[in-house]
Design a protein around this motif. Structure first.
Motif, short mmCIF file in Angstrom:
data_model
loop_
_atom_site.label_atom_id
_atom_site.label_comp_id
_atom_site.label_asym_id
_atom_site.label_seq_id
_atom_site.Cartn_x
_atom_site.Cartn_y
_atom_site.Cartn_z
N MET A 157 13.09 -2.76 -2.66
CA MET A 157 12.55 -3.82 -1.82
C MET A 157 13.43 -5.06 -1.94
O MET A 157 13.88 -5.41 -3.02
CB MET A 157 11.11 -4.13 -2.21
CG MET A 157 10.16 -2.97 -1.91
SD MET A 157 8.63 -3.03 -2.89
CE MET A 157 9.19 -2.38 -4.47
N PHE A 158 13.63 -5.75 -0.79
CA PHE A 158 14.49 -6.92 -0.72
C PHE A 158 13.83 -7.97 0.16
O PHE A 158 12.94 -7.67 0.96
CB PHE A 158 15.85 -6.54 -0.11
CG PHE A 158 16.60 -5.47 -0.85
CD1 PHE A 158 17.55 -5.80 -1.80
CD2 PHE A 158 16.34 -4.13 -0.60
CE1 PHE A 158 18.24 -4.81 -2.49
CE2 PHE A 158 17.03 -3.12 -1.28
CZ PHE A 158 17.97 -3.47 -2.24
N PHE A 194 17.30 -8.67 -4.15
CA PHE A 194 16.48 -7.60 -4.73
C PHE A 194 15.13 -8.16 -5.20
O PHE A 194 15.07 -9.18 -5.87
CB PHE A 194 17.23 -6.98 -5.91
CG PHE A 194 16.44 -5.95 -6.67
CD1 PHE A 194 16.30 -4.66 -6.20
CD2 PHE A 194 15.80 -6.29 -7.87
CE1 PHE A 194 15.57 -3.71 -6.90
CE2 PHE A 194 15.07 -5.35 -8.58
CZ PHE A 194 14.95 -4.06 -8.09
N LEU A 195 14.05 -7.45 -4.83
CA LEU A 195 12.71 -7.86 -5.22
C LEU A 195 12.03 -6.87 -6.16
O LEU A 195 11.21 -7.27 -6.99
CB LEU A 195 11.82 -8.04 -3.98
CG LEU A 195 12.23 -9.13 -2.98
CD1 LEU A 195 11.29 -9.10 -1.78
CD2 LEU A 195 12.21 -10.50 -3.65
N GLY A 196 12.31 -5.60 -6.02
CA GLY A 196 11.64 -4.61 -6.85
C GLY A 196 11.99 -3.20 -6.43
O GLY A 196 12.71 -2.97 -5.45
N LYS A 197 11.46 -2.24 -7.19
CA LYS A 197 11.74 -0.84 -6.91
C LYS A 197 10.63 0.00 -7.54
O LYS A 197 9.91 -0.46 -8.44
CB LYS A 197 13.08 -0.42 -7.51
CG LYS A 197 13.11 -0.52 -9.04
CD LYS A 197 14.48 -0.20 -9.62
CE LYS A 197 14.43 -0.37 -11.16
NZ LYS A 197 15.75 -0.12 -11.78
N PHE A 198 10.48 1.21 -7.06
CA PHE A 198 9.65 2.19 -7.74
C PHE A 198 10.06 3.57 -7.28
O PHE A 198 10.71 3.75 -6.26
CB PHE A 198 8.15 1.94 -7.52
CG PHE A 198 7.66 2.16 -6.11
CD1 PHE A 198 7.28 3.42 -5.67
CD2 PHE A 198 7.53 1.10 -5.24
CE1 PHE A 198 6.80 3.63 -4.39
CE2 PHE A 198 7.05 1.29 -3.94
CZ PHE A 198 6.68 2.56 -3.53
N GLY A 199 9.64 4.57 -8.04
CA GLY A 199 9.92 5.96 -7.72
C GLY A 199 10.69 6.66 -8.81
O GLY A 199 11.42 6.02 -9.59
N GLY A 224 11.18 8.59 5.98
CA GLY A 224 10.73 7.35 6.55
C GLY A 224 9.83 6.55 5.63
O GLY A 224 9.15 7.10 4.76
N VAL A 225 9.82 5.24 5.83
CA VAL A 225 8.96 4.34 5.06
C VAL A 225 8.37 3.32 6.03
O VAL A 225 9.01 2.91 7.00
CB VAL A 225 9.75 3.65 3.93
CG1 VAL A 225 10.94 2.86 4.49
CG2 VAL A 225 8.85 2.76 3.09
N ALA A 226 7.13 2.92 5.77
CA ALA A 226 6.47 1.92 6.60
C ALA A 226 5.34 1.29 5.80
O ALA A 226 4.91 1.83 4.76
CB ALA A 226 5.94 2.53 7.90
N THR A 227 4.83 0.16 6.27
CA THR A 227 3.69 -0.50 5.63
C THR A 227 2.63 -0.77 6.69
O THR A 227 2.93 -0.93 7.87
CB THR A 227 4.10 -1.83 4.97
OG1 THR A 227 4.65 -2.70 5.97
CG2 THR A 227 5.12 -1.60 3.88
N ASP A 228 1.37 -0.84 6.24
CA ASP A 228 0.29 -1.19 7.15
C ASP A 228 -0.09 -2.66 6.97
O ASP A 228 0.56 -3.40 6.22
CB ASP A 228 -0.90 -0.25 6.98
CG ASP A 228 -1.56 -0.36 5.59
OD1 ASP A 228 -1.37 -1.38 4.89
OD2 ASP A 228 -2.28 0.58 5.20
N GLY A 229 -1.14 -3.06 7.65
CA GLY A 229 -1.55 -4.45 7.61
C GLY A 229 -2.12 -4.91 6.29
O GLY A 229 -2.31 -6.12 6.08
N GLY A 269 1.47 -2.02 -3.50
CA GLY A 269 2.68 -2.81 -3.57
C GLY A 269 3.41 -2.74 -4.88
O GLY A 269 4.59 -3.10 -4.97
N GLU A 270 2.73 -2.24 -5.92
CA GLU A 270 3.35 -2.09 -7.24
C GLU A 270 3.90 -0.69 -7.46
O GLU A 270 4.42 -0.39 -8.54
CB GLU A 270 2.33 -2.43 -8.33
CG GLU A 270 1.74 -3.83 -8.23
CD GLU A 270 2.80 -4.90 -8.34
OE1 GLU A 270 3.72 -4.75 -9.18
OE2 GLU A 270 2.72 -5.90 -7.61
N GLY A 271 3.76 0.17 -6.47
CA GLY A 271 4.27 1.52 -6.59
C GLY A 271 3.30 2.51 -7.19
O GLY A 271 3.69 3.62 -7.54
#
Length: 338
Positions: A236-237, A243-248, A262-267, A286-288
Protein backbone atom coordinates in the motif's frame (compact mmCIF):
# COMPACT_ATOMS: atom_id res chain seq x y z
CA UNK A 1 -24.68 -18.72 -58.75
CA UNK A 2 -27.96 -16.78 -58.64
CA UNK A 3 -29.79 -16.40 -55.37
CA UNK A 4 -33.41 -17.38 -55.51
CA UNK A 5 -36.31 -15.39 -54.10
CA UNK A 6 -36.57 -17.81 -51.19
CA UNK A 7 -33.04 -17.01 -49.96
CA UNK A 8 -34.05 -14.20 -47.55
CA UNK A 9 -36.64 -16.46 -45.99
CA UNK A 10 -34.15 -19.30 -45.67
CA UNK A 11 -31.57 -16.93 -44.21
CA UNK A 12 -34.02 -15.70 -41.59
CA UNK A 13 -34.89 -19.28 -40.66
CA UNK A 14 -31.19 -20.10 -40.25
CA UNK A 15 -30.65 -17.00 -38.15
CA UNK A 16 -33.60 -17.71 -35.90
CA UNK A 17 -32.44 -21.28 -35.44
CA UNK A 18 -28.87 -20.28 -34.56
CA UNK A 19 -29.65 -17.39 -32.21
CA UNK A 20 -31.01 -18.82 -28.99
CA UNK A 21 -33.59 -17.01 -26.94
CA UNK A 22 -32.50 -16.06 -23.43
CA UNK A 23 -32.85 -19.01 -21.10
CA UNK A 24 -35.28 -18.44 -18.26
CA UNK A 25 -33.50 -19.27 -15.07
CA UNK A 26 -35.40 -21.03 -12.34
CA UNK A 27 -35.61 -19.22 -9.05
CA UNK A 28 -32.79 -20.23 -6.78
CA UNK A 29 -32.26 -19.80 -3.11
CA UNK A 30 -30.22 -16.82 -2.00
CA UNK A 31 -26.47 -17.41 -1.95
CA UNK A 32 -24.60 -15.50 0.73
CA UNK A 33 -21.27 -15.63 2.54
CA UNK A 34 -20.81 -16.62 5.27
CA UNK A 35 -23.67 -19.08 5.39
CA UNK A 36 -26.24 -19.17 8.17
CA UNK A 37 -26.27 -18.95 11.13
CA UNK A 38 -23.57 -16.29 10.65
CA UNK A 39 -24.55 -12.81 9.52
CA UNK A 40 -24.36 -12.47 5.75
CA UNK A 41 -21.67 -10.12 4.47
CA UNK A 42 -21.58 -10.80 0.72
CA UNK A 43 -24.49 -11.85 -1.48
CA UNK A 44 -24.52 -13.28 -4.99
CA UNK A 45 -26.45 -11.09 -7.43
CA UNK A 46 -26.03 -12.52 -10.94
CA UNK A 47 -23.55 -13.41 -13.65
CA UNK A 48 -23.37 -12.52 -17.30
CA UNK A 49 -21.52 -13.94 -20.28
CA UNK A 50 -23.45 -12.48 -23.19
CA UNK A 51 -25.11 -9.21 -24.05
CA UNK A 52 -28.47 -10.98 -23.86
CA UNK A 53 -27.83 -11.79 -20.20
CA UNK A 54 -28.01 -8.04 -19.54
CA UNK A 55 -31.12 -7.55 -21.66
CA UNK A 56 -29.13 -6.35 -24.69
CA UNK A 57 -29.68 -7.93 -28.11
CA UNK A 58 -27.43 -7.29 -31.07
CA UNK A 59 -29.04 -5.95 -34.22
CA UNK A 60 -30.07 -8.26 -37.03
CA UNK A 61 -27.04 -7.62 -39.23
CA UNK A 62 -24.60 -7.78 -36.29
CA UNK A 63 -25.95 -11.20 -35.31
CA UNK A 64 -25.93 -12.33 -38.93
CA UNK A 65 -22.29 -11.33 -39.36
CA UNK A 66 -21.35 -13.17 -36.18
CA UNK A 67 -22.92 -16.35 -37.54
CA UNK A 68 -21.66 -16.17 -41.12
CA UNK A 69 -18.13 -15.08 -40.23
CA UNK A 70 -17.79 -17.36 -37.23
CA UNK A 71 -17.40 -14.47 -34.79
CA UNK A 72 -18.59 -14.73 -31.22
CA UNK A 73 -18.15 -11.10 -30.24
CA UNK A 74 -21.44 -10.92 -28.36
CA UNK A 75 -20.09 -13.04 -25.52
CA UNK A 76 -17.13 -13.02 -23.19
CA UNK A 77 -14.24 -15.26 -24.20
CA UNK A 78 -11.51 -14.68 -21.59
CA UNK A 79 -12.43 -11.68 -19.45
CA UNK A 80 -9.50 -10.23 -17.53
CA UNK A 81 -10.66 -6.87 -16.17
CA UNK A 82 -13.91 -5.02 -15.61
CA UNK A 83 -14.96 -1.48 -14.78
CA UNK A 84 -18.25 0.38 -14.63
CA UNK A 85 -18.91 3.94 -15.76
CA UNK A 86 -22.48 5.06 -15.16
CA UNK A 87 -24.72 2.58 -16.96
CA UNK A 88 -21.85 1.15 -19.02
CA UNK A 89 -19.98 -2.04 -18.11
CA UNK A 90 -16.58 -2.47 -19.76
CA UNK A 91 -14.82 -5.83 -19.87
CA UNK A 92 -11.26 -6.27 -21.19
CA UNK A 93 -11.06 -9.56 -23.07
CA UNK A 94 -7.86 -10.89 -24.72
CA UNK A 95 -9.91 -13.78 -26.12
CA UNK A 96 -12.06 -11.33 -28.09
CA UNK A 97 -9.05 -9.06 -28.70
CA UNK A 98 -10.88 -5.99 -27.51
CA UNK A 99 -13.01 -4.38 -24.82
CA UNK A 100 -16.69 -5.22 -24.51
CA UNK A 101 -18.99 -2.32 -23.73
CA UNK A 102 -22.45 -3.16 -22.43
CA UNK A 103 -24.58 -0.01 -22.41
CA UNK A 104 -27.48 -0.75 -20.09
CA UNK A 105 -29.17 2.60 -20.72
CA UNK A 106 -29.13 2.49 -24.52
CA UNK A 107 -29.42 -1.33 -24.62
CA UNK A 108 -26.42 -1.47 -26.89
CA UNK A 109 -23.36 -3.69 -27.16
CA UNK A 110 -20.02 -2.85 -28.82
CA UNK A 111 -16.65 -4.53 -29.07
CA UNK A 112 -14.09 -1.72 -28.95
CA UNK A 113 -10.62 -1.75 -30.51
CA UNK A 114 -8.28 0.75 -32.14
CA UNK A 115 -9.27 1.60 -35.70
CA UNK A 116 -6.19 -0.04 -37.21
CA UNK A 117 -5.63 -3.16 -35.13
CA UNK A 118 -6.99 -5.63 -32.60
CA UNK A 119 -5.87 -5.65 -28.99
CA UNK A 120 -3.95 -8.91 -28.41
CA UNK A 121 -3.69 -8.56 -24.64
CA UNK A 122 -6.01 -6.00 -23.00
CA UNK A 123 -5.59 -6.75 -19.29
CA UNK A 124 -6.23 -3.56 -17.33
CA UNK A 125 -9.06 -1.02 -17.17
CA UNK A 126 -9.51 2.24 -15.29
CA UNK A 127 -12.23 4.84 -15.41
CA UNK A 128 -11.29 8.51 -15.73
CA UNK A 129 -13.14 11.49 -14.34
CA UNK A 130 -14.86 12.54 -17.58
CA UNK A 131 -16.41 9.18 -18.43
CA UNK A 132 -13.40 7.92 -20.38
CA UNK A 133 -11.88 4.48 -19.86
CA UNK A 134 -8.16 3.68 -20.00
CA UNK A 135 -7.00 0.29 -21.30
CA UNK A 136 -3.58 -1.33 -20.96
CA UNK A 137 -2.39 -3.88 -23.50
CA UNK A 138 0.53 -5.85 -22.10
CA UNK A 139 1.61 -7.26 -25.48
CA UNK A 140 1.60 -3.93 -27.31
CA UNK A 141 3.20 -2.08 -24.37
CA UNK A 142 0.57 0.62 -24.80
CA UNK A 143 -2.28 2.44 -23.12
CA UNK A 144 -5.47 3.31 -25.01
CA UNK A 145 -8.37 5.62 -24.21
CA UNK A 146 -12.04 4.99 -24.90
CA UNK A 147 -13.92 8.30 -24.90
CA UNK A 148 -17.60 8.35 -23.88
CA UNK A 149 -19.66 6.96 -26.74
CA UNK A 150 -16.60 6.30 -28.91
CA UNK A 151 -16.59 3.42 -31.39
CA UNK A 152 -12.84 2.85 -31.17
CA UNK A 153 -10.00 3.00 -28.64
CA UNK A 154 -7.40 5.69 -29.25
CA UNK A 155 -3.70 5.31 -28.31
CA UNK A 156 -2.46 7.49 -25.49
CA UNK A 157 0.99 8.89 -26.33
CA UNK A 158 3.16 8.14 -23.31
CA UNK A 159 6.22 9.98 -22.13
CA UNK A 160 7.95 6.73 -21.19
CA UNK A 161 8.28 3.40 -22.92
CA UNK A 162 6.53 0.57 -21.10
CA UNK A 163 7.69 -3.04 -21.23
CA UNK A 164 4.55 -4.77 -19.97
CA UNK A 165 1.75 -2.48 -18.77
CA UNK A 166 -0.86 -4.29 -16.72
CA UNK A 167 -2.64 -2.72 -13.74
CA UNK A 168 -3.94 0.82 -14.11
CA UNK A 169 -5.89 3.34 -12.05
CA UNK A 170 -6.78 7.03 -12.25
CA UNK A 171 -6.57 9.68 -9.53
CA UNK A 172 -9.41 12.18 -10.12
CA UNK A 173 -7.99 14.62 -7.56
CA UNK A 174 -4.54 15.00 -9.13
CA UNK A 175 -5.63 13.87 -12.63
CA UNK A 176 -2.81 11.35 -12.55
CA UNK A 177 -2.76 7.99 -14.29
CA UNK A 178 -0.89 5.18 -12.50
CA UNK A 179 0.31 2.28 -14.65
CA UNK A 180 2.01 -0.88 -13.43
CA UNK A 181 4.89 -2.01 -15.64
CA UNK A 182 5.19 -5.65 -14.60
CA UNK A 183 8.42 -6.44 -16.43
CA UNK A 184 10.09 -3.27 -15.12
CA UNK A 185 8.89 -3.91 -11.52
CA UNK A 186 7.66 -0.34 -11.33
CA UNK A 187 4.62 1.92 -11.16
CA UNK A 188 4.74 4.89 -13.55
CA UNK A 189 2.73 8.06 -13.00
CA UNK A 190 1.47 10.04 -16.02
CA UNK A 191 -0.79 12.99 -16.49
CA UNK A 192 -3.99 12.43 -18.41
CA UNK A 193 -2.28 13.40 -21.68
CA UNK A 194 0.45 10.80 -21.20
CA UNK A 195 3.33 12.97 -19.97
CA UNK A 196 5.52 11.15 -17.44
CA UNK A 197 5.38 12.77 -14.00
CA UNK A 198 7.14 10.32 -11.73
CA UNK A 199 7.30 6.67 -10.74
CA UNK A 200 8.24 4.38 -7.91
CA UNK A 201 9.56 0.88 -7.34
CA UNK A 202 12.33 -1.39 -8.50
CA UNK A 203 12.97 -5.12 -8.38
CA UNK A 204 13.48 -6.48 -4.88
CA UNK A 205 11.73 -7.66 -1.75
CA UNK A 206 12.22 -4.68 0.56
CA UNK A 207 9.38 -2.30 1.40
CA UNK A 208 8.40 -0.39 -1.73
CA UNK A 209 10.16 -2.84 -4.06
CA UNK A 210 8.40 -5.26 -6.36
CA UNK A 211 8.82 -8.66 -7.93
CA UNK A 212 6.53 -8.68 -10.97
CA UNK A 213 3.68 -6.47 -9.73
CA UNK A 214 0.42 -6.85 -11.62
CA UNK A 215 -2.81 -5.23 -10.49
CA UNK A 216 -3.52 -1.83 -9.02
CA UNK A 217 -6.39 -0.09 -7.19
CA UNK A 218 -6.97 3.37 -5.73
CA UNK A 219 -9.40 3.71 -2.83
CA UNK A 220 -11.62 6.66 -2.02
CA UNK A 221 -9.01 8.17 0.28
CA UNK A 222 -6.30 8.08 -2.38
CA UNK A 223 -4.36 5.06 -1.13
CA UNK A 224 -2.86 2.79 -3.77
CA UNK A 225 -2.89 -1.01 -3.53
CA UNK A 226 -0.43 -3.01 -5.65
CA UNK A 227 -0.45 -6.80 -5.92
CA UNK A 228 3.24 -7.72 -5.66
CA UNK A 229 2.84 -11.10 -7.34
CA UNK A 230 6.10 -12.98 -6.82
CA UNK A 231 6.68 -11.42 -3.41
CA UNK A 232 3.28 -12.93 -2.53
CA UNK A 233 2.00 -9.81 -0.83
CA UNK A 234 -0.05 -6.67 -1.21
CA UNK A 235 1.68 -3.32 -0.79
CA UNK A 236 0.00 0.00 0.00
CA UNK A 237 1.19 3.51 -0.93
CA UNK A 238 -0.04 7.05 -0.80
CA UNK A 239 -0.72 9.01 -3.97
CA UNK A 240 2.92 10.13 -4.17
CA UNK A 241 4.24 6.58 -4.05
CA UNK A 242 5.33 6.60 -0.40
CA UNK A 243 5.16 3.17 1.23
CA UNK A 244 2.38 2.79 3.80
CA UNK A 245 2.20 -0.92 4.60
CA UNK A 246 2.03 -4.48 3.37
CA UNK A 247 0.56 -7.86 4.20
CA UNK A 248 0.48 -11.37 2.82
CA UNK A 249 2.55 -14.52 2.77
CA UNK A 250 3.06 -17.42 0.42
CA UNK A 251 1.12 -20.55 1.30
CA UNK A 252 -1.72 -22.85 0.39
CA UNK A 253 -4.09 -22.16 3.26
CA UNK A 254 -7.00 -19.79 3.65
CA UNK A 255 -5.70 -16.28 4.11
CA UNK A 256 -2.41 -17.06 2.36
CA UNK A 257 -1.55 -15.50 -0.99
CA UNK A 258 -0.65 -17.89 -3.78
CA UNK A 259 -1.42 -16.26 -7.12
CA UNK A 260 -3.03 -12.93 -6.40
CA UNK A 261 -4.66 -11.05 -9.24
CA UNK A 262 -7.13 -8.20 -8.95
CA UNK A 263 -7.49 -6.05 -5.85
CA UNK A 264 -10.22 -3.60 -4.83
CA UNK A 265 -11.75 -1.98 -1.75
CA UNK A 266 -15.34 -1.29 -0.77
CA UNK A 267 -16.86 1.70 0.97
CA UNK A 268 -16.00 0.30 4.40
CA UNK A 269 -12.30 -0.12 3.66
CA UNK A 270 -12.35 -3.90 3.27
CA UNK A 271 -9.70 -5.17 0.87
CA UNK A 272 -10.70 -7.81 -1.69
CA UNK A 273 -8.00 -9.92 -3.36
CA UNK A 274 -8.70 -12.35 -6.19
CA UNK A 275 -6.53 -15.48 -6.04
CA UNK A 276 -6.34 -17.53 -9.23
CA UNK A 277 -4.69 -20.57 -7.63
CA UNK A 278 -7.38 -20.85 -4.95
CA UNK A 279 -10.11 -19.82 -7.46
CA UNK A 280 -11.35 -17.62 -4.65
CA UNK A 281 -12.05 -14.11 -3.46
CA UNK A 282 -10.53 -13.27 -0.08
CA UNK A 283 -11.61 -10.29 2.01
CA UNK A 284 -9.26 -8.63 4.51
CA UNK A 285 -9.48 -5.69 6.86
CA UNK A 286 -7.14 -2.74 6.56
CA UNK A 287 -4.54 -4.46 8.74
CA UNK A 288 -4.43 -7.56 6.57
CA UNK A 289 -6.52 -9.80 8.83
CA UNK A 290 -8.65 -12.28 6.89
CA UNK A 291 -12.36 -11.64 7.29
CA UNK A 292 -13.93 -13.92 4.70
CA UNK A 293 -13.05 -16.27 1.87
CA UNK A 294 -15.55 -17.26 -0.78
CA UNK A 295 -15.49 -19.28 -3.96
CA UNK A 296 -13.58 -22.38 -4.98
CA UNK A 297 -13.01 -24.02 -8.32
CA UNK A 298 -16.19 -24.79 -10.21
CA UNK A 299 -18.76 -23.55 -12.68
CA UNK A 300 -21.75 -22.94 -10.41
CA UNK A 301 -22.74 -19.52 -9.18
CA UNK A 302 -20.28 -18.25 -6.63
CA UNK A 303 -17.55 -20.59 -7.90
CA UNK A 304 -14.61 -19.49 -10.03
CA UNK A 305 -12.13 -20.82 -12.54
CA UNK A 306 -8.93 -18.77 -12.77
CA UNK A 307 -10.56 -15.45 -11.83
CA UNK A 308 -8.61 -12.32 -12.68
CA UNK A 309 -9.77 -8.71 -12.31
CA UNK A 310 -12.18 -7.15 -9.83
CA UNK A 311 -14.02 -3.85 -9.67
CA UNK A 312 -16.16 -2.49 -6.81
CA UNK A 313 -18.57 0.33 -7.58
CA UNK A 314 -19.52 3.18 -5.29
CA UNK A 315 -22.60 1.28 -4.07
CA UNK A 316 -20.43 -1.73 -3.06
CA UNK A 317 -21.43 -3.90 -6.01
CA UNK A 318 -18.58 -6.32 -6.76
CA UNK A 319 -17.71 -7.42 -10.29
CA UNK A 320 -15.29 -10.34 -10.72
CA UNK A 321 -13.84 -11.34 -14.10
CA UNK A 322 -14.29 -15.12 -13.88
CA UNK A 323 -11.86 -15.68 -16.71
CA UNK A 324 -12.01 -19.35 -17.66
CA UNK A 325 -15.71 -19.60 -16.89
CA UNK A 326 -16.09 -16.91 -19.58
CA UNK A 327 -18.27 -14.69 -17.45
CA UNK A 328 -18.41 -11.85 -14.98
CA UNK A 329 -19.94 -12.62 -11.62
CA UNK A 330 -21.71 -9.85 -9.76
CA UNK A 331 -21.84 -9.83 -5.96
CA UNK A 332 -22.73 -7.21 -3.38
CA UNK A 333 -21.38 -6.38 0.05
CA UNK A 334 -24.46 -6.37 2.31
CA UNK A 335 -22.80 -6.19 5.72
CA UNK A 336 -21.69 -3.15 7.65
CA UNK A 337 -18.31 -2.09 8.98
CA UNK A 338 -16.31 -4.76 10.78
Amino acid sequence: MAIGRSAPITLCLVLSACVQAPVRQEEQSALVWPAEPDVARVAYVRSFARAEDLGISGGFFERLASILLGRDELRLVRPMAVTVVGQNIFVADPGAMGVHRFDLEQHRYDLLRPADRALPSPVGLARGDDGEVYVTDSALGSVFVIAPGAKTASPLPLGAKLKQPTGITFDPDRHHLYVVDTAAHRVNVFDRKGALISGFGQRGSADGEFNFPTHLWRDRDGRLYVTDALNFRLQMFDGQGRFLGKFGRQGDGTGDIARQKGVATDGFGHIYIVDALFHALQVFDGEGRLLLSLGGRGHDRGEFWLPAGIFISDDNTIYVADSYNQRVQVLRYVGGPT
